[in-house]
Design a protein around this motif. Sequence first.
Motif, PDB file in Angstrom:
ATOM      1  N   LEU A  10      11.806  12.492   0.395  1.00 24.24           N
ATOM      2  CA  LEU A  10      10.687  11.666   0.082  1.00 24.24           C
ATOM      3  C   LEU A  10      10.904  10.914  -1.322  1.00 24.24           C
ATOM      4  O   LEU A  10      11.654  11.510  -2.130  1.00 24.24           O
ATOM      5  CB  LEU A  10       9.206  12.211  -0.056  1.00 24.24           C
ATOM      6  CG  LEU A  10       8.884  13.111  -0.930  1.00 24.24           C
ATOM      7  CD1 LEU A  10       8.227  12.557  -2.138  1.00 24.24           C
ATOM      8  CD2 LEU A  10       7.825  14.013  -0.493  1.00 24.24           C
ATOM      9  N   ILE A  11      10.303   9.679  -1.281  1.00 24.29           N
ATOM     10  CA  ILE A  11      10.481   9.037  -2.578  1.00 24.29           C
ATOM     11  C   ILE A  11       9.327   8.233  -2.880  1.00 24.29           C
ATOM     12  O   ILE A  11       8.484   7.750  -2.144  1.00 24.29           O
ATOM     13  CB  ILE A  11      11.542   7.733  -2.561  1.00 24.29           C
ATOM     14  CG1 ILE A  11      11.866   7.401  -4.137  1.00 24.29           C
ATOM     15  CG2 ILE A  11      11.570   6.941  -1.397  1.00 24.29           C
ATOM     16  CD1 ILE A  11      13.236   6.747  -4.106  1.00 24.29           C
ATOM     17  N   THR A  12       8.666   8.258  -4.097  1.00 22.30           N
ATOM     18  CA  THR A  12       7.587   7.630  -4.653  1.00 22.30           C
ATOM     19  C   THR A  12       7.782   6.146  -5.170  1.00 22.30           C
ATOM     20  O   THR A  12       8.924   5.994  -5.930  1.00 22.30           O
ATOM     21  CB  THR A  12       6.760   8.582  -5.449  1.00 22.30           C
ATOM     22  OG1 THR A  12       7.565   8.478  -6.582  1.00 22.30           O
ATOM     23  CG2 THR A  12       6.413   9.853  -4.921  1.00 22.30           C
ATOM     24  N   SER A  13       6.978   5.163  -5.051  1.00 26.03           N
ATOM     25  CA  SER A  13       6.993   4.038  -5.412  1.00 26.03           C
ATOM     26  C   SER A  13       6.709   4.063  -6.907  1.00 26.03           C
ATOM     27  O   SER A  13       7.122   2.865  -7.693  1.00 26.03           O
ATOM     28  CB  SER A  13       6.370   3.028  -4.870  1.00 26.03           C
ATOM     29  OG  SER A  13       4.949   3.323  -4.861  1.00 26.03           O
ATOM     30  N   SER A  31      -0.108   5.880   2.063  1.00 21.29           N
ATOM     31  CA  SER A  31      -0.729   5.005   1.136  1.00 21.29           C
ATOM     32  C   SER A  31      -1.362   5.786  -0.374  1.00 21.29           C
ATOM     33  O   SER A  31      -1.647   5.313  -1.177  1.00 21.29           O
ATOM     34  CB  SER A  31      -1.808   4.145   1.342  1.00 21.29           C
ATOM     35  OG  SER A  31      -2.838   5.155   2.039  1.00 21.29           O
ATOM     36  N   GLU A  32      -0.766   7.087  -0.299  1.00 20.38           N
ATOM     37  CA  GLU A  32      -1.169   8.084  -1.548  1.00 20.38           C
ATOM     38  C   GLU A  32       0.275   8.724  -2.029  1.00 20.38           C
ATOM     39  O   GLU A  32       0.859   8.715  -0.870  1.00 20.38           O
ATOM     40  CB  GLU A  32      -2.057   8.937  -1.233  1.00 20.38           C
ATOM     41  CG  GLU A  32      -3.379   8.482  -0.747  1.00 20.38           C
ATOM     42  CD  GLU A  32      -4.304   9.481  -0.345  1.00 20.38           C
ATOM     43  OE1 GLU A  32      -5.487   9.216  -0.121  1.00 20.38           O
ATOM     44  OE2 GLU A  32      -3.935  10.821  -0.426  1.00 20.38           O
ATOM     45  N   ILE A  33       0.310   9.432  -3.048  1.00 18.92           N
ATOM     46  CA  ILE A  33       1.279  10.040  -3.512  1.00 18.92           C
ATOM     47  C   ILE A  33       1.203  11.379  -2.886  1.00 18.92           C
ATOM     48  O   ILE A  33       0.082  12.233  -2.974  1.00 18.92           O
ATOM     49  CB  ILE A  33       1.263  10.222  -5.005  1.00 18.92           C
ATOM     50  CG1 ILE A  33       1.405   8.866  -5.768  1.00 18.92           C
ATOM     51  CG2 ILE A  33       2.546  11.141  -5.329  1.00 18.92           C
ATOM     52  CD1 ILE A  33       2.719   8.257  -5.673  1.00 18.92           C
ATOM     53  N   THR A  34       1.938  11.716  -2.016  1.00 10.68           N
ATOM     54  CA  THR A  34       1.945  12.884  -0.962  1.00 10.68           C
ATOM     55  C   THR A  34       3.251  13.787  -1.068  1.00 10.68           C
ATOM     56  O   THR A  34       4.230  13.246  -1.883  1.00 10.68           O
ATOM     57  CB  THR A  34       1.741  12.571   0.298  1.00 10.68           C
ATOM     58  OG1 THR A  34       1.075  13.730   1.015  1.00 10.68           O
ATOM     59  CG2 THR A  34       2.583  11.943   1.028  1.00 10.68           C
ATOM     60  N   GLY A  35       3.556  14.727  -0.285  1.00  8.92           N
ATOM     61  CA  GLY A  35       4.325  15.760  -0.234  1.00  8.92           C
ATOM     62  C   GLY A  35       5.153  15.698   0.909  1.00  8.92           C
ATOM     63  O   GLY A  35       5.386  14.607   1.820  1.00  8.92           O
ATOM     64  N   ARG A  43       0.740  -1.320  -0.020  1.00  7.17           N
ATOM     65  CA  ARG A  43       0.157  -0.026  -0.023  1.00  7.17           C
ATOM     66  C   ARG A  43       0.878   1.196  -0.143  1.00  7.17           C
ATOM     67  O   ARG A  43       0.471   2.300  -0.179  1.00  7.17           O
ATOM     68  CB  ARG A  43      -1.061   0.280   1.277  1.00  7.17           C
ATOM     69  CG  ARG A  43      -1.939  -1.285   1.059  1.00  7.17           C
ATOM     70  CD  ARG A  43      -2.718  -1.021   2.626  1.00  7.17           C
ATOM     71  NE  ARG A  43      -3.500  -0.027   2.632  1.00  7.17           N
ATOM     72  CZ  ARG A  43      -4.374   0.665   3.272  1.00  7.17           C
ATOM     73  NH1 ARG A  43      -4.463   0.037   4.443  1.00  7.17           N
ATOM     74  NH2 ARG A  43      -5.184   1.717   3.484  1.00  7.17           N
ATOM     75  N   ILE A  44       2.330   1.298   0.494  1.00  4.52           N
ATOM     76  CA  ILE A  44       3.112   2.208   0.472  1.00  4.52           C
ATOM     77  C   ILE A  44       3.358   2.978  -1.082  1.00  4.52           C
ATOM     78  O   ILE A  44       3.972   2.253  -1.922  1.00  4.52           O
ATOM     79  CB  ILE A  44       4.261   1.960   1.229  1.00  4.52           C
ATOM     80  CG1 ILE A  44       4.161   1.571   2.551  1.00  4.52           C
ATOM     81  CG2 ILE A  44       5.071   3.358   1.083  1.00  4.52           C
ATOM     82  CD1 ILE A  44       5.293   0.952   3.042  1.00  4.52           C
ATOM     83  N   LEU A  45       2.870   4.145  -1.476  1.00  4.26           N
ATOM     84  CA  LEU A  45       3.084   4.854  -2.474  1.00  4.26           C
ATOM     85  C   LEU A  45       4.379   5.983  -2.284  1.00  4.26           C
ATOM     86  O   LEU A  45       4.896   6.506  -3.094  1.00  4.26           O
ATOM     87  CB  LEU A  45       1.787   5.459  -2.949  1.00  4.26           C
ATOM     88  CG  LEU A  45       0.755   4.462  -3.423  1.00  4.26           C
ATOM     89  CD1 LEU A  45      -0.274   5.155  -4.237  1.00  4.26           C
ATOM     90  CD2 LEU A  45       1.442   3.485  -4.449  1.00  4.26           C
ATOM     91  N   THR A  46       4.152   6.413  -1.057  1.00  2.00           N
ATOM     92  CA  THR A  46       5.281   7.337  -0.570  1.00  2.00           C
ATOM     93  C   THR A  46       5.994   7.034   0.467  1.00  2.00           C
ATOM     94  O   THR A  46       5.250   6.757   1.628  1.00  2.00           O
ATOM     95  CB  THR A  46       4.595   8.666  -0.475  1.00  2.00           C
ATOM     96  OG1 THR A  46       3.869   9.155  -1.601  1.00  2.00           O
ATOM     97  CG2 THR A  46       5.626  10.043  -0.242  1.00  2.00           C
ATOM     98  N   MET A  47       7.314   7.183   0.550  1.00  2.00           N
ATOM     99  CA  MET A  47       8.164   6.884   2.081  1.00  2.00           C
ATOM    100  C   MET A  47       8.961   8.223   1.989  1.00  2.00           C
ATOM    101  O   MET A  47       9.619   8.747   0.986  1.00  2.00           O
ATOM    102  CB  MET A  47       9.272   5.580   1.544  1.00  2.00           C
ATOM    103  CG  MET A  47       9.763   5.407   2.758  1.00  2.00           C
ATOM    104  SD  MET A  47      10.888   3.838   2.702  1.00  2.00           S
ATOM    105  CE  MET A  47       9.441   2.835   3.067  1.00  2.00           C
TER     106      MET A  47
END
Length: 123
Positions: A50-53, A100-104, A30-34
């Motif tokens: 941050l990095i997006t999946s 779980s979303e693309i975030t900032g 579920r991780i889209l952004t770390m």
Amino acid sequence: QVQLVESGGRLVQAGGSLRLSCAASGRTSRILTMGWFRQVPGKEREFVSLITSIGGRTVYADSVKGRFTISRDNAKAMGYLQMNSLKPEDTAVYYCAADSEITGSNPLAYDYWGQGTQVTVSS
């Protein structure tokens, strides 16, 4: 749910390097952004990177740009923060966060947090 555990923080001299790791478990698909954040006592939690999946988009705070590199290994459910040319002002507790979303860069947008790892840079 997602669980995050950071490691790698320690005392290091100015100019040195550290690599922080973030181990994710649970519903890691579920991780889209770390992201990585840091905090010193008495101050607000500060965005670091941050990095997006999807697409592997990376974003860095100006204060660490050119010195820190974020990466992730989706197969191992791991995130990393390579920190070079460390400065005393980098001293903080570093937190791994995931969403779980693309975030900032807003920490309020992240649903999952680790307990933090202490990084101390001596002058």
